[in-house]
Write an enzyme that holds these catalytic residues in place. Structure first.
Site, PDB file in Angstrom:
ATOM      1  N   ASP A  95       0.653   6.687   6.257  1.00  0.00           N
ATOM      2  CA  ASP A  95       0.687   4.733   7.294  1.00  0.00           C
ATOM      3  C   ASP A  95      -0.871   4.598   7.953  1.00  0.00           C
ATOM      4  OD1 ASP A  95       1.539   2.497   8.339  1.00  0.00           O
ATOM      5  OD2 ASP A  95       3.314   2.698   7.875  1.00  0.00           O
ATOM      6  N   LYS A 175      11.490   3.164  -1.896  1.00  0.00           N
ATOM      7  CA  LYS A 175      12.256   1.615  -1.291  1.00  0.00           C
ATOM      8  C   LYS A 175      12.536   0.663  -3.119  1.00  0.00           C
ATOM      9  CE  LYS A 175      10.742  -1.521   1.541  1.00  0.00           C
ATOM     10  NZ  LYS A 175      11.117  -1.191   2.955  1.00  0.00           N
ATOM     11  N   PHE A 180      14.063 -12.063  -5.935  1.00  0.00           N
ATOM     12  CA  PHE A 180      15.352 -12.819  -6.438  1.00  0.00           C
ATOM     13  C   PHE A 180      14.739 -13.145  -7.550  1.00  0.00           C
ATOM     14  CE2 PHE A 180      14.561 -12.082  -1.569  1.00  0.00           C
ATOM     15  CZ  PHE A 180      16.214 -11.185  -1.717  1.00  0.00           C
TER      16      PHE A 180
END
Length: 333
Positions: A95, A175, A180
């Protein structure tokens, strides 16, 4: 909360058997939240996923490459759990942000502070050859605002496809939150897999995990269209608005709320190095150990008493600020 009688929770998106039109007014509702809920959500999902791989004989001897792993507090619990079971795993945690110091000094855990690109993925593959790789991705980019834009999501999913293509893992947990429909840009592709729902996600989260086990053939891709986005929005809104607000009256457990019911069915699949008289006793043991580890107060769990003293998380700041921030009703998390 309304009551309901259920035989089992919805474990995967395809099992959701109803839908509800999204209502923007839900954004005004005050969400109930546990401390360290983001880490709890990740821990339960990854413990379920890795236990599934253990059951299939895939986990032992593998290297878990976790991209987007910081702060990673919950990963220490996962590492210790499988270490105590005698399962040999190496962990590579990658990360651009720093990890929780609780992960420092472990011989089987490598911490890498950088973001990944195609060139670095190829170097990882070369470095780990011929080890089998299990990929976990929690990549999340935001170019502005509290929520990732559709462009951010498409970039993340393209990167996840590259991860699969280059690393050639034996299994992956990615993930996944469909953009939308009112923010749609274009159709795109994701790996084929089971879309696992997550207990203790934020109240109106549309995020899930895409779980895949690969058997040697090329990665299968699934096209995602705007019509799919409408389906995702309606079904996830039904799950969050109706189902997750239920109390499961036929669930014999100290807390009968739906998310605990969902958690129960995940934890019942987990191996332990001790025996229990009942499945309920095993799940209670696992839940209490997880809540202690994450310093979630016992008052958040009804009728669970006589807990040992909780340990302190190494630093309150070890949790990403983004994970604790107030989110929109259609949260990405």
């Amino acid at each position: 909360m309304d009551v309901v009688s259920l035989d089992k929770p919805f474990m995967y998106f395809e099992e959701i058997d109803n839908e509800l039109d999204y209502e923007p007014e839900s954004a005004n509702e005050v969400a109930k939240k546990l401390p360290y809920q983001g880490q709890l959500k990740l821990l339960l999902g990854e413990l379920f996923f890795l236990s599934k791989l253990q059951r299939h004989g895939i986990l032992d001897g593998a290297t878990v490459v976790y991209i987007g792993s910081a702060p990673g507090t919950h990963i220490r619990y996962l590492r210790d759990h499988f270490y105590n079971l005698g399962v040999i795993i190496k962990w590579m945690l990658i990360d651009g942000r720093h990890h929780d110091p609780i992960l420092n000094g472990l011989r089987d855990v490598t911490l890498v502070t950088r973001f990944v690109d195609e060139e670095y993925l190829r170097s990882i593959k070369k470095q780990l050859h011929p080890s089998k790789i299990i990929l976990i991705s929690d990549v999340r980019s935001k170019r502005g605002g509290n929520e990732p834009s559709t462009a951010d999501l498409l970039s993340n999913y393209a990167l996840q496809n590259v991860m699969i293509s280059i690393l050639n893992p034996v299994a992956s947990s990615l993930k996944w939150r469909c953009p939308f429909p009112d923010q749609w840009i274009k159709d795109f592709y994701i790996p084929h897999g089971n879309k696992m729902l997550q207990p203790f996600a934020p109240s109106y989260s549309a995020e899930m995990r895409l779980l895949s086990i690969y058997t040697g053939e090329n990665m299968r891709l699934t096209r995602v269209t705007k019509s799919d986005a409408v389906n995702y929005e309606k079904k996830m809104y039904y799950l969050n608005k109706i189902v997750r607000n239920k109390v499961v009256v036929n669930f014999d457990y100290p807390n009968q709320e739906y998310d605990y019911f969902h958690m129960y069915f995940m934890l019942r699949t987990v191996y332990c190095n001790k025996t229990f008289p009942t499945t309920k006793a095993k799940v209670l043991f696992l839940q209490q150990s997880i809540f202690r580890f994450l310093n979630i107060p016992t008052t958040s769990t009804e009728k669970v008493s006589h807990e040992p003293i909780q340990r302190k998380i190494s630093s309150k700041n070890s949790m990403s600020k983004n994970r604790n921030s107030k989110r929109s009703v259609r949260s990405n998390k």
